[in-house]
Design a protein around this motif. Structure first.
Motif, PDB file in Angstrom:
ATOM      1  N   GLU A  52       2.286 -13.403  -7.539  1.00 27.32           N
ATOM      2  CA  GLU A  52       1.011 -12.699  -7.596  1.00 27.32           C
ATOM      3  C   GLU A  52       1.162 -11.349  -8.271  1.00 27.32           C
ATOM      4  N   CYS A  53       0.612 -11.258  -9.470  1.00 24.47           N
ATOM      5  CA  CYS A  53       0.532  -9.961 -10.136  1.00 24.47           C
ATOM      6  C   CYS A  53      -0.529  -9.151  -9.389  1.00 24.47           C
ATOM      7  N   PRO A  54      -0.313  -7.851  -9.185  1.00 26.02           N
ATOM      8  CA  PRO A  54      -1.390  -7.054  -8.600  1.00 26.02           C
ATOM      9  C   PRO A  54      -2.645  -7.191  -9.479  1.00 26.02           C
ATOM     10  N   THR A  55      -3.801  -7.319  -8.872  1.00 23.28           N
ATOM     11  CA  THR A  55      -5.032  -7.542  -9.641  1.00 23.28           C
ATOM     12  C   THR A  55      -5.491  -6.309 -10.402  1.00 23.28           C
TER      13      THR A  55
END
Length: 140
Positions: free
Chosen positions: A29-32
Protein backbone atom coordinates in the motif's frame (compact mmCIF):
# COMPACT_ATOMS: atom_id res chain seq x y z
CA UNK A 1 -0.56 -52.82 0.76
CA UNK A 2 1.60 -51.53 3.54
CA UNK A 3 3.49 -48.25 3.04
CA UNK A 4 7.05 -48.16 4.13
CA UNK A 5 7.84 -45.46 6.70
CA UNK A 6 10.58 -43.93 4.52
CA UNK A 7 8.15 -43.31 1.64
CA UNK A 8 5.66 -41.71 4.03
CA UNK A 9 8.33 -39.45 5.59
CA UNK A 10 9.60 -38.45 2.13
CA UNK A 11 6.05 -37.53 1.01
CA UNK A 12 5.55 -35.30 4.07
CA UNK A 13 8.99 -33.68 3.57
CA UNK A 14 8.35 -33.04 -0.14
CA UNK A 15 4.95 -31.49 0.57
CA UNK A 16 6.48 -29.15 3.15
CA UNK A 17 9.32 -28.23 0.82
CA UNK A 18 6.93 -27.33 -2.00
CA UNK A 19 4.85 -25.23 0.38
CA UNK A 20 7.94 -23.43 1.70
CA UNK A 21 8.98 -22.40 -1.81
CA UNK A 22 5.53 -21.48 -3.09
CA UNK A 23 5.21 -17.82 -4.05
CA UNK A 24 2.61 -15.72 -2.31
CA UNK A 25 0.99 -12.50 -3.48
CA UNK A 26 1.52 -9.51 -1.17
CA UNK A 27 -0.43 -6.26 -1.31
CA UNK A 28 1.78 -3.18 -1.01
CA UNK A 29 0.00 0.00 0.00
CA UNK A 30 1.48 3.25 -1.19
CA UNK A 31 0.32 6.12 1.03
CA UNK A 32 -2.62 7.73 -0.81
CA UNK A 33 -1.29 11.25 -0.25
CA UNK A 34 1.73 13.23 0.91
CA UNK A 35 0.18 15.86 3.17
CA UNK A 36 0.89 19.56 2.74
CA UNK A 37 2.46 19.57 6.22
CA UNK A 38 4.93 16.88 5.13
CA UNK A 39 6.16 18.90 2.15
CA UNK A 40 9.29 20.77 3.17
CA UNK A 41 9.97 23.60 0.75
CA UNK A 42 13.19 25.54 1.09
CA UNK A 43 12.20 28.89 -0.35
CA UNK A 44 14.86 31.25 -1.70
CA UNK A 45 15.87 34.10 0.59
CA UNK A 46 13.16 36.73 0.79
CA UNK A 47 10.41 34.34 -0.32
CA UNK A 48 7.82 32.41 1.68
CA UNK A 49 6.67 28.91 0.75
CA UNK A 50 3.15 27.61 1.24
CA UNK A 51 1.56 24.34 0.12
CA UNK A 52 -2.22 24.64 0.01
CA UNK A 53 -2.81 20.93 -0.31
CA UNK A 54 -0.93 17.66 -0.42
CA UNK A 55 0.03 15.57 -3.39
CA UNK A 56 -2.13 12.58 -4.39
CA UNK A 57 -0.78 9.18 -5.39
CA UNK A 58 -0.74 8.92 -9.20
CA UNK A 59 1.10 5.69 -10.05
CA UNK A 60 3.57 3.06 -8.90
CA UNK A 61 6.22 0.87 -10.49
CA UNK A 62 8.98 -1.54 -9.53
CA UNK A 63 12.63 -0.58 -10.04
CA UNK A 64 16.01 -2.21 -9.72
CA UNK A 65 17.34 0.03 -6.98
CA UNK A 66 16.11 3.21 -5.30
CA UNK A 67 14.59 5.92 -7.55
CA UNK A 68 17.74 8.05 -7.62
CA UNK A 69 19.41 5.25 -9.61
CA UNK A 70 16.68 5.64 -12.29
CA UNK A 71 16.57 1.90 -13.03
CA UNK A 72 12.84 1.85 -13.74
CA UNK A 73 11.49 -1.18 -15.54
CA UNK A 74 9.18 -1.25 -18.53
CA UNK A 75 6.05 -3.34 -17.85
CA UNK A 76 5.90 -6.67 -19.65
CA UNK A 77 2.25 -6.07 -20.41
CA UNK A 78 -0.37 -3.34 -20.08
CA UNK A 79 -4.09 -4.02 -20.15
CA UNK A 80 -6.65 -1.24 -20.55
CA UNK A 81 -9.64 -1.48 -18.25
CA UNK A 82 -12.62 0.82 -17.83
CA UNK A 83 -11.29 3.97 -16.17
CA UNK A 84 -7.67 2.83 -15.99
CA UNK A 85 -5.07 0.19 -16.69
CA UNK A 86 -3.24 -2.82 -15.27
CA UNK A 87 0.54 -2.95 -15.74
CA UNK A 88 2.38 -6.22 -15.10
CA UNK A 89 6.04 -6.99 -14.53
CA UNK A 90 6.14 -10.79 -14.58
CA UNK A 91 9.87 -11.48 -14.72
CA UNK A 92 11.56 -9.75 -11.80
CA UNK A 93 13.78 -12.65 -10.84
CA UNK A 94 17.40 -11.87 -10.11
CA UNK A 95 18.55 -8.79 -8.28
CA UNK A 96 20.75 -5.76 -8.68
CA UNK A 97 23.32 -4.68 -6.10
CA UNK A 98 20.80 -2.46 -4.29
CA UNK A 99 17.80 -4.80 -4.60
CA UNK A 100 14.29 -4.41 -5.97
CA UNK A 101 12.14 -1.44 -4.97
CA UNK A 102 8.58 -0.23 -5.37
CA UNK A 103 8.33 3.45 -6.32
CA UNK A 104 5.10 5.35 -5.57
CA UNK A 105 4.69 8.56 -7.62
CA UNK A 106 2.87 11.70 -6.45
CA UNK A 107 1.87 14.95 -8.18
CA UNK A 108 0.53 15.61 -11.67
CA UNK A 109 3.46 13.89 -13.41
CA UNK A 110 4.97 11.89 -10.57
CA UNK A 111 7.38 14.65 -9.56
CA UNK A 112 7.74 13.35 -6.00
CA UNK A 113 8.31 9.72 -5.09
CA UNK A 114 8.17 7.56 -2.00
CA UNK A 115 9.97 4.25 -2.34
CA UNK A 116 10.42 1.06 -0.38
CA UNK A 117 12.75 -1.90 -0.80
CA UNK A 118 10.97 -5.12 -1.80
CA UNK A 119 11.72 -8.64 -0.64
CA UNK A 120 14.79 -10.03 -2.45
CA UNK A 121 12.75 -12.95 -3.82
CA UNK A 122 10.16 -10.73 -5.53
CA UNK A 123 9.41 -12.35 -8.89
CA UNK A 124 6.46 -10.31 -10.24
CA UNK A 125 4.44 -7.13 -9.59
CA UNK A 126 1.11 -5.85 -10.87
CA UNK A 127 -0.06 -2.24 -10.60
CA UNK A 128 -3.74 -1.49 -11.15
CA UNK A 129 -4.65 2.18 -11.67
CA UNK A 130 -8.31 3.06 -11.80
CA UNK A 131 -10.07 6.37 -11.10
CA UNK A 132 -7.44 7.87 -8.78
CA UNK A 133 -6.84 4.54 -7.01
CA UNK A 134 -3.58 2.64 -7.30
CA UNK A 135 -3.22 -0.95 -6.11
CA UNK A 136 0.12 -2.78 -6.00
CA UNK A 137 0.51 -6.53 -5.67
CA UNK A 138 3.88 -8.30 -5.75
CA UNK A 139 4.75 -11.97 -5.55
CA UNK A 140 7.59 -13.49 -3.55
Amino acid sequence: MKLKPTIFVFAIWATGLCHAYASTSHEIECPTEISAAALAINAPEGWSAYAQEGLRLRSAEPALGPPEEKAFLKPGSTKSIKGGSIDSWLELSGSGPTGKWIVCRYGERGEITLSKKLHDNTSACTVSSRREQVQVSCTW
